[in-house]
Design a protein around this motif. Structure first.
Motif, mmCIF file in Angstrom:
data_model
loop_
_atom_site.group_PDB
_atom_site.id
_atom_site.type_symbol
_atom_site.label_atom_id
_atom_site.label_comp_id
_atom_site.label_asym_id
_atom_site.label_seq_id
_atom_site.Cartn_x
_atom_site.Cartn_y
_atom_site.Cartn_z
ATOM 1 N N SER A 91 0.810 -1.226 0.000
ATOM 2 C CA SER A 91 0.000 0.000 0.000
ATOM 3 C C SER A 91 0.839 1.271 0.000
ATOM 4 O O SER A 91 0.556 2.201 -0.739
ATOM 5 N N THR A 92 1.866 1.327 0.796
ATOM 6 C CA THR A 92 2.684 2.542 0.838
ATOM 7 C C THR A 92 3.657 2.565 -0.335
ATOM 8 O O THR A 92 3.919 1.538 -0.970
ATOM 9 N N ASP A 93 4.200 3.751 -0.595
ATOM 10 C CA ASP A 93 5.176 3.875 -1.683
ATOM 11 C C ASP A 93 6.392 2.975 -1.433
ATOM 12 O O ASP A 93 6.927 2.368 -2.363
ATOM 13 N N SER A 94 6.833 2.887 -0.190
ATOM 14 C CA SER A 94 8.007 2.059 0.135
ATOM 15 C C SER A 94 7.705 0.576 -0.070
ATOM 16 O O SER A 94 8.533 -0.174 -0.578
ATOM 17 N N GLU A 95 6.507 0.152 0.349
ATOM 18 C CA GLU A 95 6.120 -1.248 0.142
ATOM 19 C C GLU A 95 6.065 -1.576 -1.347
ATOM 20 O O GLU A 95 6.537 -2.638 -1.777
ATOM 21 N N LYS A 96 5.497 -0.669 -2.141
ATOM 22 C CA LYS A 96 5.392 -0.914 -3.583
ATOM 23 C C LYS A 96 6.779 -1.000 -4.227
ATOM 24 O O LYS A 96 7.031 -1.859 -5.073
#
Length: 953
Positions: free
Chosen positions: A594-599
């Motif tokens: 969901s977050t930019d870092s996770e993506k």
């Protein structure tokens, strides 16, 4: 001299008819006498691959003949009746060779015992079976073997060293024997793998062995000018008969080297061929593949070796993949000094213990070979051997040319019987003396191809595993209906080694609402057990409803029928339904990043594991996906580049391998909230399972990436924690004393696991730290049930006196694969005259750029890492062990220097003084720096886990 008549029927190569034939004596002792008389100065050599200069110990035929006759005189003093069985349990080629001839000259029958299982329950069961089978029987072994057997009551154990000492004063003629054997007397017994239960003992007589040796020598083109290279153990018929007795019959000189040297260092194989002008060698498919993989990118070795002497490489044990053979010859061309003078002849063959090893061969000139088949054919039988294909159902109806059926062979090299097992003997033969091999094959135009097996074995990288034993363990999985599981060998197109399929009926309804989750759990456990038992996961797991799983009238599942249904596509619907359920289960546990870092991290994970980015969940764990040490370094580098961060500490990746967790760490670093964290040495590499956790202390390099591959084998069994040295992160000081290090590690272990029992281990120099941790835990009143020390002596300070910063500068690059052991030895004197900065530059210049890139190293990082190694070395310099611990398990491999025997007896055995109960000493594959790599860790983990089980963990 008496002679044996050897029939000459069947197929033969034209070249064999021109090969000069030796006189064939009437028994094996006369073979040795003939060799000593005709070729007294020819050599039996034994390589010491651990020495930097590849040193050799050689004995002439004449000297060897005299020595073993003295040993035979000494063993005759035991006053054993003629024909008594002696179980020979030795590790070195030279000792095994001497022991076999000693028994033969003394009228005794040697039985060659392979390495005993490290799992005590299996070990005791096997030894009890041997005692029942041969009663009475004597074990001839070394100190290590005697120690293994010491816990078993009622054995007669004799030491080979004591026999050798007794023989020193003997004076006997060069043709002295206790008994002049008859051709049909029992000569040597070989133990089968025991893959279908306890092993059988294959009886070979003087006649069968002589017939085999004569026919093999003719097929191989052996002469008195030949040089033969052997690395196969003498407990295997290929090692003792094919690569020793057959060459001896023809007067060929021989070089014998321990298998682990060849398997751990492929360059050793080529160096031996070059330096000793080898004509004949042996390389099964898995070794051909390994040599190709390890050498094809080594540009430094191009044109380095004189390979013009090699005339033939035999290959057996498993099918030879055509593409592998072709790639191997391309590598030889590249590495040969003069490719035009190299004979690229590969001879795939078929043989069994019952046939004195290879009895059917093809002679393939690989560069000119144009095969339409995935595997190289097996050609035609050697002289006096015959083959046929029959209907496997009745065992007698001969198939037409090109039809598939059971392979049967007959000839004078066939064994006479299974010892004390008339039922197994009679069931192995049909009328006319044909032996049922249990393999499925096709004969076309007189040449054999194999395409399957009937027998209950699976061969992985040349090692046989018992399918029934595997099935027994797989049956314990909760989701498997009792007695409704079968495993079958299977080889997919372009697959380098044999794999297997698992067919089973679930104990739950495949159309139930909970079916997807239950199926996922069941398949994961089936895979885990398979990897732990035979180092390989199933190629496919096929769930079949119980009402569609047919059994015979005897209540057995037919593997051959299930395999046929799979190959014919009859099980496609079941496989598709299972995939649908498994996909649903994975989706249910799937968390969309969901977050930019996770993506961003999900995208990096997808590249590393070659899957679509949409298939990566925020809950995915790097290690559970199969991440290696190199994958971890790649993740670190790509994440730093993407997020434009100077550093993502490696320890943070190791401790947070799940995408969502690592994303939070990355965000924290980007927002500058990640100030210096308190140092914690514990790195959890595997967290699943309910058994006692294992804590493994780092080696001298301080890092724990070396344990990543090992930790995977404990999945769903026990947590695996590695202890990482202090000093890697900015601002962290290194340890200044052993006491400081041990106190820190003990506190961390107690925080992680507050109460015992504990399992502690240490690799290399980490072993002494593990010992001290154990002492501290016991002093606190805690129970430590297992302490595993991997290839480290107690008196390490003796080895550290001359070690300095330069040694650390060389040790780390060698460990990381940047420089070779030879480079390290040659560089040491020069580097010691240089300042530190120039030392670093010299090593950096020698390091392969692709390896530096793979490790994401910079000169500054390497310099800092060397400082950590050097600090650890300084701590070890002042270390002297004291006190005792409850019990120690020592694991030993090929040492950094010297012989394995000296390393064990002189350096490792002193651990006995520091253990309140007798330590165990267990051999593991590989060399000191390679035993944890991907080639050796599958076997190491089995041995290691077996020792944990013996300790009740």
């Amino acid at each position: 001299m008496g002679q044996v008549e050897v029939p000459t029927v069947g197929f033969a190569y034209a070249e064999e008819k021109t090969t000069p034939s030796p006189t064939i004596p009437s028994n094996l002792p006369r073979v040795l006498l003939q060799a000593a008389d005709r070729y007294p100065l020819h050599d039996l050599s034994f390589a010491n691959p651990t020495a930097r200069d590849l040193s050799y110990r050689s004995r002439t035929f004449s000297a060897f003949n005299q020595d073993v006759r003295k040993l035979a005189y000494a063993i005759s003093q035991w006053a054993k009746p003629q024909g008594s069985i002696i179980v020979v349990y030795l590790t070195e080629h030279e000792d095994n060779m001497a022991a076999i001839w000693t028994c033969l000259l003394a009228g005794l029958v040697p039985c060659l015992q392979p390495a005993l299982s490290a799992q005590q329950v299996h070990q005791h069961g096997h030894v009890a079976h041997i005692q029942r089978l041969f009663s009475p029987v004597t074990w001839l072994t070394n100190d290590f073997g005697a120690e293994q057997l010491s816990s078993i009551d009622g054995l007669e154990i004799r030491l080979f060293s004591e026999l050798s000492a007794l023989a020193e004063s003997a004076r006997v003629p060069a043709d002295w024997v206790v008994h002049d054997a008859q051709p049909d007397d029992e000569a040597i017994l070989y133990l089968t793998s025991g893959s279908t239960g306890f092993c059988k003992a294959v009886v070979h007589t003087h006649r069968t062995i002589l017939a085999a040796c004569y026919a093999k020598g003719r097929s191989y083109g052996l002469t008195s000018k030949s040089n033969v290279l052997n690395w196969v153990g003498f407990d295997h018929v290929a090692g003792s008969l094919e690569m020793h007795m057959a060459p001896l019959l023809f007067g060929a000189s021989q070089l014998h080297v321990h298998a682990s040297a060849i398997l751990s260092d492929p360059i050793c194989f080529l160096r031996l061929v070059d330096e000793k002008s080898i004509h004949l060698a042996f390389a099964p498919n898995f070794l051909l593949a390994k040599l190709t993989h390890d050498l094809e990118k080594d540009s430094d070795m191009c044109g380095r070796f004189d390979l013009s002497s090699i005339k033939r490489i035999n290959s057996g044990g498993e099918a030879v993949v055509t593409k592998t053979a072709q790639a191997f010859t391309m590598v030889l061309k590249k590495l040969a000094r003069d490719p035009s003078r190299v004979s690229f002849v590969l001879c795939p063959g078929f043989g069994m213990t019952e046939t004195c090893a290879g009895c059917i061969y093809d002679r393939v000139d690989v560069p000119r070979h144009r095969s339409v088949h995935e595997f190289l054919g097996l050609g035609r039988p050697i002289d006096s051997c015959e083959m046929r294909i029959v209907d496997p159902d009745d065992g007698i109806t001969v198939c037409h040319d090109g039809e598939s059926g059971e392979l049967q062979v007959r000839g004078p090299m066939l064994f006479t019987r299974y010892y004390n097992n008339p039922d197994a003997t009679s069931s192995s033969f049909v009328d006319g003396g044909w032996f049922r091999t249990g393999d499925i094959g096709i004969i076309e135009d007189g040449e054999l191809r194999l395409n399957g097996r009937i027998k209950d074995t699976l061969i992985v990288h040349g090692i046989s595993y018992g399918i029934p034993e595997l099935e027994t363990h797989l049956q314990t999985v909760e989701g498997v209906a009792h007695s409704f599981l079968a495993a079958a060998p299977y080889r997919a197109p372009n697959q380098e080694t044999e794999s297997f399929l698992v067919f089973y009926s679930p104990s739950f309804d495949l159309y139930d609402a909970e079916a997807s989750h239950k199926l996922l759990v069941t398949h994961r456990e089936l895979g885990d057990i398979s990897v732990k038992m035979i180092t390989l996961a199933p190629r496919h797991i096929v769930p079949i409803p119980i009402n569609e799983m047919e059994k015979s009238t005897l209540g057995k599942l037919s593997r051959s029928r299930l395999l046929a249904l799979f190959n014919q596509g009859e099980l496609t619907a079941h496989i598709a339904h299972a995939e649908k359920l498994l996909s649903a289960a994975r989706q249910a546990a799937f968390a969309v990043p969901s977050t930019d870092s996770e993506k961003a991290l999900a995208t990096i994970y997808s590249r590393i594991f070659n899957v679509g980015s949409g298939e990566v969940s925020a809950n995915d764990n790097l290690f559970e996906l199969g991440g290696t040490s190199i994958d971890i370094i790649r993740l670190k580098h790509e994440a730093e580049a993407y997020f434009r961060l100077a550093e993502i500490p490696l320890i943070q990746i190791l401790k947070h391998p799940v995408i969502s967790d690592l994303a939070r760490i990355v965000d924290s670093i980007r927002n500058r909230r990640n100030h210096e964290q308190e140092y914690d040495p514990i790195v959890p590499l595997q967290m699943t399972g309910k058994k006692t956790p294992i804590f493994f202390v780092h080696p001298a390099i301080g890092e724990v990436l070396v344990f990543v591959n090992l930790a995977k084998y404990f999945h769903n069994e026990r947590p695996f924690y590695a202890l990482r040295a202090r000093g890697f992160e900015p601002g962290q000081p290194v340890f200044n004393s052993m006491g400081e290090m041990v106190a820190c590690y003990v506190a961390a272990i107690k925080r992680t696991q507050p109460a015992g029992p504990y399992a502690i281990a240490g690799y290399s120099s980490g072993g002494i730290v593990a010992f001290e941790i154990t002492r501290s835990l016991e002093a606190l009143g805690d129970e430590v049930k297992f302490i595993g020390l991997v290839n480290i002596p107690p008196h390490i300070a003796d080895h550290m006196r001359e070690v300095d910063w330069t040694s650390g500068m060389l040790k780390l690059p060698h460990y990381l694969g940047l420089i070779s052991k030879d480079d390290a030895h040659q560089l040491a004197p020069t580097l010691r005259l240089m300042p530190r900065e120039k030392q670093l530059k010299a090593v950096w210049k020698l390091s392969p750029p692709e390896r530096l890139a793979e490790l994401r190293l910079t000169p500054a990082k390497l310099n800092h890492w060397v400082s950590i190694v050097s600090s650890f070395i300084e701590v070890c310099k002042g270390y002297h062990p004291s006190g005792t611990v409850s019990a120690i398990d020592v694991f030993y491999a090929i040492p950094p220097t010297g012989s394995r025997a000296d390393w064990l007896n002189s350096e490792l055995k002193p651990w006995s003084a520091f253990s309140r109960h007798a330590p165990t000493y267990t051999e593991v594959p590989g060399q000191h720096y390679t035993l944890m790599d991907s080639d050796h860790v599958p076997q190491f983990q089995k041995i290691f886990r077996g020792c944990l089980e013996v300790r009740g963990l």
